[in-house]
Design a protein around this motif. Structure first.
Motif, PDB file in Angstrom:
ATOM      1  N   THR A   1       0.832  -1.206   0.000  1.00 46.53           N
ATOM      2  CA  THR A   1       0.000   0.000   0.000  1.00 46.53           C
ATOM      3  C   THR A   1       0.863   1.251   0.000  1.00 46.53           C
ATOM      4  O   THR A   1       0.614   2.192  -0.770  1.00 46.53           O
ATOM      5  N   PHE A   2       1.898   1.275   0.845  1.00 46.82           N
ATOM      6  CA  PHE A   2       2.789   2.435   0.874  1.00 46.82           C
ATOM      7  C   PHE A   2       3.556   2.571  -0.443  1.00 46.82           C
ATOM      8  O   PHE A   2       3.785   3.685  -0.920  1.00 46.82           O
ATOM      9  N   GLU A   3       3.951   1.455  -1.034  1.00 45.06           N
ATOM     10  CA  GLU A   3       4.645   1.510  -2.326  1.00 45.06           C
ATOM     11  C   GLU A   3       3.732   2.047  -3.423  1.00 45.06           C
ATOM     12  O   GLU A   3       4.153   2.840  -4.257  1.00 45.06           O
ATOM     13  N   ARG A   4       2.465   1.608  -3.425  1.00 39.85           N
ATOM     14  CA  ARG A   4       1.524   2.096  -4.435  1.00 39.85           C
ATOM     15  C   ARG A   4       1.244   3.576  -4.241  1.00 39.85           C
ATOM     16  O   ARG A   4       1.117   4.332  -5.199  1.00 39.85           O
ATOM     17  N   PHE A   5       1.156   4.007  -2.981  1.00 36.70           N
ATOM     18  CA  PHE A   5       0.969   5.430  -2.704  1.00 36.70           C
ATOM     19  C   PHE A   5       2.151   6.227  -3.237  1.00 36.70           C
ATOM     20  O   PHE A   5       1.975   7.246  -3.911  1.00 36.70           O
ATOM     21  N   ALA A   6       3.359   5.761  -2.951  1.00 32.78           N
ATOM     22  CA  ALA A   6       4.562   6.470  -3.400  1.00 32.78           C
ATOM     23  C   ALA A   6       4.615   6.572  -4.914  1.00 32.78           C
ATOM     24  O   ALA A   6       5.076   7.585  -5.458  1.00 32.78           O
ATOM     25  N   ALA A   7       4.126   5.557  -5.606  1.00 40.71           N
ATOM     26  CA  ALA A   7       4.135   5.578  -7.072  1.00 40.71           C
ATOM     27  C   ALA A   7       3.195   6.631  -7.640  1.00 40.71           C
ATOM     28  O   ALA A   7       3.393   7.083  -8.769  1.00 40.71           O
ATOM     29  N   HIS A   8       2.199   7.039  -6.870  1.00 36.85           N
ATOM     30  CA  HIS A   8       1.220   8.029  -7.340  1.00 36.85           C
ATOM     31  C   HIS A   8       1.389   9.394  -6.669  1.00 36.85           C
ATOM     32  O   HIS A   8       0.611  10.309  -6.917  1.00 36.85           O
ATOM     33  N   LYS A   9       2.398   9.525  -5.827  1.00 33.87           N
ATOM     34  CA  LYS A   9       2.586  10.743  -5.045  1.00 33.87           C
ATOM     35  C   LYS A   9       3.066  11.892  -5.930  1.00 33.87           C
ATOM     36  O   LYS A   9       3.902  11.707  -6.799  1.00 33.87           O
ATOM     37  N   ASN A  10       2.524  13.086  -5.673  1.00 36.71           N
ATOM     38  CA  ASN A  10       2.950  14.272  -6.415  1.00 36.71           C
ATOM     39  C   ASN A  10       3.992  15.047  -5.589  1.00 36.71           C
ATOM     40  O   ASN A  10       4.399  14.612  -4.512  1.00 36.71           O
ATOM     41  N   ASP A  11       4.403  16.206  -6.083  1.00 38.04           N
ATOM     42  CA  ASP A  11       5.438  17.006  -5.421  1.00 38.04           C
ATOM     43  C   ASP A  11       5.025  17.513  -4.041  1.00 38.04           C
ATOM     44  O   ASP A  11       5.874  17.828  -3.221  1.00 38.04           O
ATOM     45  N   ARG A  12       3.739  17.599  -3.787  1.00 37.10           N
ATOM     46  CA  ARG A  12       3.250  18.080  -2.494  1.00 37.10           C
ATOM     47  C   ARG A  12       3.089  16.961  -1.474  1.00 37.10           C
ATOM     48  O   ARG A  12       2.662  17.193  -0.355  1.00 37.10           O
ATOM     49  N   GLY A  13       3.404  15.717  -1.870  1.00 32.52           N
ATOM     50  CA  GLY A  13       3.291  14.589  -0.953  1.00 32.52           C
ATOM     51  C   GLY A  13       1.915  13.971  -0.912  1.00 32.52           C
ATOM     52  O   GLY A  13       1.623  13.164  -0.037  1.00 32.52           O
ATOM     53  N   ASN A  14       1.062  14.348  -1.848  1.00 33.04           N
ATOM     54  CA  ASN A  14      -0.282  13.791  -1.941  1.00 33.04           C
ATOM     55  C   ASN A  14      -0.366  12.855  -3.138  1.00 33.04           C
ATOM     56  O   ASN A  14       0.352  13.024  -4.118  1.00 33.04           O
ATOM     57  N   ALA A  15      -1.252  11.910  -3.048  1.00 39.97           N
ATOM     58  CA  ALA A  15      -1.498  11.018  -4.184  1.00 39.97           C
ATOM     59  C   ALA A  15      -2.899  11.273  -4.698  1.00 39.97           C
ATOM     60  O   ALA A  15      -3.840  11.360  -3.919  1.00 39.97           O
ATOM     61  N   GLU A  16      -3.005  11.414  -6.000  1.00 41.77           N
ATOM     62  CA  GLU A  16      -4.310  11.605  -6.610  1.00 41.77           C
ATOM     63  C   GLU A  16      -4.521  10.529  -7.661  1.00 41.77           C
ATOM     64  O   GLU A  16      -3.692  10.358  -8.545  1.00 41.77           O
ATOM     65  N   VAL A  17      -5.622   9.821  -7.515  1.00 40.16           N
ATOM     66  CA  VAL A  17      -5.975   8.787  -8.495  1.00 40.16           C
ATOM     67  C   VAL A  17      -7.446   8.926  -8.825  1.00 40.16           C
ATOM     68  O   VAL A  17      -8.246   9.355  -7.999  1.00 40.16           O
ATOM     69  N   GLY A  18      -7.768   8.573 -10.038  1.00 43.18           N
ATOM     70  CA  GLY A  18      -9.157   8.549 -10.449  1.00 43.18           C
ATOM     71  C   GLY A  18      -9.815   7.263  -9.987  1.00 43.18           C
ATOM     72  O   GLY A  18      -9.158   6.355  -9.464  1.00 43.18           O
ATOM     73  N   VAL A  19     -11.104   7.173 -10.188  1.00 46.54           N
ATOM     74  CA  VAL A  19     -11.836   5.998  -9.732  1.00 46.54           C
ATOM     75  C   VAL A  19     -11.340   4.734 -10.426  1.00 46.54           C
ATOM     76  O   VAL A  19     -11.232   3.686  -9.800  1.00 46.54           O
ATOM     77  N   LYS A  20     -10.982   4.828 -11.693  1.00 42.06           N
ATOM     78  CA  LYS A  20     -10.483   3.666 -12.422  1.00 42.06           C
ATOM     79  C   LYS A  20      -9.193   3.140 -11.773  1.00 42.06           C
ATOM     80  O   LYS A  20      -9.057   1.947 -11.517  1.00 42.06           O
ATOM     81  N   GLU A  21      -8.260   4.042 -11.500  1.00 43.62           N
ATOM     82  CA  GLU A  21      -7.007   3.644 -10.859  1.00 43.62           C
ATOM     83  C   GLU A  21      -7.248   3.123  -9.444  1.00 43.62           C
ATOM     84  O   GLU A  21      -6.621   2.157  -9.012  1.00 43.62           O
ATOM     85  N   TRP A  22      -8.167   3.774  -8.723  1.00 42.42           N
ATOM     86  CA  TRP A  22      -8.487   3.350  -7.356  1.00 42.42           C
ATOM     87  C   TRP A  22      -9.011   1.909  -7.341  1.00 42.42           C
ATOM     88  O   TRP A  22      -8.591   1.089  -6.537  1.00 42.42           O
ATOM     89  N   ILE A  23      -9.901   1.606  -8.256  1.00 43.01           N
ATOM     90  CA  ILE A  23     -10.450   0.242  -8.343  1.00 43.01           C
ATOM     91  C   ILE A  23      -9.344  -0.748  -8.695  1.00 43.01           C
ATOM     92  O   ILE A  23      -9.229  -1.808  -8.077  1.00 43.01           O
ATOM     93  N   GLN A  24      -8.515  -0.391  -9.660  1.00 46.36           N
ATOM     94  CA  GLN A  24      -7.429  -1.283 -10.057  1.00 46.36           C
ATOM     95  C   GLN A  24      -6.464  -1.529  -8.892  1.00 46.36           C
ATOM     96  O   GLN A  24      -6.053  -2.663  -8.660  1.00 46.36           O
ATOM     97  N   LEU A  25      -6.114  -0.479  -8.163  1.00 44.63           N
ATOM     98  CA  LEU A  25      -5.209  -0.631  -7.037  1.00 44.63           C
ATOM     99  C   LEU A  25      -5.806  -1.507  -5.935  1.00 44.63           C
ATOM    100  O   LEU A  25      -5.112  -2.322  -5.343  1.00 44.63           O
ATOM    101  N   ASN A  26      -7.072  -1.336  -5.672  1.00 43.07           N
ATOM    102  CA  ASN A  26      -7.712  -2.089  -4.591  1.00 43.07           C
ATOM    103  C   ASN A  26      -8.078  -3.502  -4.979  1.00 43.07           C
ATOM    104  O   ASN A  26      -8.053  -4.405  -4.136  1.00 43.07           O
ATOM    105  N   MET A  27      -8.388  -3.724  -6.213  1.00 42.45           N
ATOM    106  CA  MET A  27      -8.700  -5.083  -6.656  1.00 42.45           C
ATOM    107  C   MET A  27      -7.443  -5.926  -6.707  1.00 42.45           C
ATOM    108  O   MET A  27      -7.491  -7.139  -6.539  1.00 42.45           O
ATOM    109  N   TYR A  28      -6.320  -5.307  -6.928  1.00 38.09           N
ATOM    110  CA  TYR A  28      -5.050  -6.016  -6.999  1.00 38.09           C
ATOM    111  C   TYR A  28      -4.606  -6.511  -5.629  1.00 38.09           C
ATOM    112  O   TYR A  28      -4.065  -7.602  -5.495  1.00 38.09           O
ATOM    113  N   SER A  29      -4.870  -5.742  -4.605  1.00 36.09           N
ATOM    114  CA  SER A  29      -4.349  -6.079  -3.263  1.00 36.09           C
ATOM    115  C   SER A  29      -5.140  -7.158  -2.572  1.00 36.09           C
ATOM    116  O   SER A  29      -6.234  -7.472  -2.850  1.00 36.09           O
TER     117      SER A  29
END
Length: 82
Positions: free
Chosen positions: A54-82
């Protein structure tokens, strides 16, 4: 003993570098603890692996401000994978 108390598990997770807020930790306990509030060692290993991924996936989507932004499609893909 083959299991952790919730207090032992919290210390073990901190030792591994995971400092979780109370709400997150409580949700993990609710999901994995038995009626005696014990976490089986195999479940502890699964929790540690899930936290790492989970922390690795967050880091892969993290922006310069330290936040991660994903759309619903990416969110579903990330959660279905885990």
């Amino acid at each position: 003993s083959g299991s952790f108390s919730t207090f032992e598990m919290q210390d073990a997770l901190k030792f591994l570098g995971y400092s979780l807020d109370r709400t997150t930790f409580a949700s993990i306990v609710t999901r994995y603890a038995n009626r005696e509030q014990q976490i089986d060692f195999n479940d502890f290993l699964m929790i540690a692996c899930k936290l790492r991924s989970t922390f690795e996936r967050f880091a892969a989507h993290k922006n310069d401000r330290g936040n991660a932004e994903v759309g619903v499609k990416e969110w579903i893909q990330l959660n279905m994978y885990s």
